[in-house]
Design an enzyme around this catalytic site. Sequence first.
Site, PDB file in Angstrom:
ATOM      1  CG  HIS B  52      -2.935  49.460  18.958  1.00  0.00           C
ATOM      2  ND1 HIS B  52      -3.166  48.455  20.170  1.00  0.00           N
ATOM      3  CD2 HIS B  52      -3.520  50.720  19.604  1.00  0.00           C
ATOM      4  CE1 HIS B  52      -3.800  49.115  21.217  1.00  0.00           C
ATOM      5  NE2 HIS B  52      -3.998  50.614  20.699  1.00  0.00           N
ATOM      6  CB  CYS B  74      -8.482  51.593  14.412  1.00  0.00           C
ATOM      7  SG  CYS B  74      -8.927  53.113  13.986  1.00  0.00           S
ATOM      8  CD  GLU B 104      -1.711  54.255  15.284  1.00  0.00           C
ATOM      9  OE1 GLU B 104      -2.370  54.491  16.432  1.00  0.00           O
ATOM     10  OE2 GLU B 104      -1.391  55.253  14.341  1.00  0.00           O
ATOM     11  CB  THR B 139      -4.286  57.279  14.530  1.00  0.00           C
ATOM     12  OG1 THR B 139      -4.253  56.583  15.587  1.00  0.00           O
ATOM     13  CG2 THR B 139      -4.438  56.846  13.287  1.00  0.00           C
ATOM     14  CB  CYS B 168      -7.799  59.689  15.400  1.00  0.00           C
ATOM     15  SG  CYS B 168      -9.337  59.218  16.046  1.00  0.00           S
TER      16      CYS B 168
END
Lengths: 258, 258
Positions: B52, B74, B104, B139, B168
């Site tokens: 995150h 990520c 995140e 995301t 994402c």
Amino acid sequence: MAEKILAQEKNVYSLGPIIHNKNEVERLAKAGLKTVEKIDQIESGTVIIRSHGAAPEQIRKLKEKKLNVADATCVLVKRVQRIAGQLERNGYKVVIIGEENHPEVQAVVGCGKDVIVVADEADLGKLPKNGKLGIVCQTTQSPEHFGKMLGIIGRCSFSELKVINTLCQEAIKRQESAVQLCKQVDIMFVLGGLDSANTRRLAELCKKYNNETFYLQNWKELDIKTIFSKNIAGVTAGASTPDWIIAEFVENLEAFGR
Amino acid sequence: MAEKILAQEKNVYSLGPIIHNKNEVERLAKAGLKTVEKIDQIESGTVIIRSHGAAPEQIRKLKEKKLNVADATCVLVKRVQRIAGQLERNGYKVVIIGEENHPEVQAVVGCGKDVIVVADEADLGKLPKNGKLGIVCQTTQSPEHFGKMLGIIGRCSFSELKVINTLCQEAIKRQESAVQLCKQVDIMFVLGGLDSANTRRLAELCKKYNNETFYLQNWKELDIKTIFSKNIAGVTAGASTPDWIIAEFVENLEAFGR
């Protein structure tokens, strides 16, 4: 601007009806304004570019023909045109949210190589997948519709959206005032031309909140029975509705009330 | 990455739970991973930045303390952070559509001076009027929610929106597959940690289309009565759910079926 030019010159043209109001177009026609649909129909004289604007290509042609160009394009419409061009130069696929056949939208389409017009959900298939979209809006749309379409586009696949708010704030104020007014009256009149996008929007909005909403071009169109037994009437009008039509309507309505 | 580092070093830390999965966190804790909430709790060794991410200020502090930093952020989360910073430098008021307390989102907030978090309609009051907004998205949100919020923001007053799609695509594919699957089964299981945003989203979506959807952390949580008289079961899991939890669940389910 048209009146001033007509007072000084003989060959005065408007490329398409100068305003979306039949009565006003007729009045100016009597004063000498010639309405044409195509540039080929003009040989010499002055051409007025109406408030909805014209595509750069059309203006180039007029100048090529050595015609005088009197540009009455609304500054806000000019801004949409400028922004559409900038967005395209910056690599965005330009999208205008508006009515495909409206002259303002057509002029904006003429400002890019490949501008996509999105009127409603049915047009979403025109958008590229995973695109970088530059989005503007016909100036007379409602924030409601603009937001709704952005929401739908936002649910689709896209990589980037650059959205410039090109709505006319005056039109929005007019819409808000009309909605407020129509809620307080027994009957609501929206005056204006049937081709006028902003008048139509006013009528649609008022109809939502007051079922007794009537969209009329002028006093003559009123079916007098509709005002029987009504106490309070509200009146609003589109941006293209001339003052004399509004004044005539209100005077007659007041006289009837007395 | 955590397993590799743990095989070589003694003092290995994670800033916050390394993954939103209790079972996996417990497994790695047994292997020696120490989870801390604050940088003050670390004296020496290696600190793993979880997927995150962490705010630039936190990473600066870790380096100041001469700690080794192993960055497992990520790549898509790193992208959101980079875009948020760029948007702010380009004069946009940065808005992230997501959950305020999710790490995140918190890390992205830490990438700007004044990033606004919008979870839902209730947060719209935080937006400036007539602003130039740079919008990104957590995301793991759904395109549905992203679009819905863009639609609502689009109805408000704004001068410009620059929206970068930071969803994402893997999470979207997973959502689409889960929805498709849950429509074909008698009972649907969504496996994953209760803190996991993407797992929760899967469970919400499946619940919409199949009322017999159960959100479980592992096989132990299953009330066996729920599968009596069911013929076909579907199983999906969040991105943070380790394979061993899924494999265990499916094996047990198949054994029960036999």
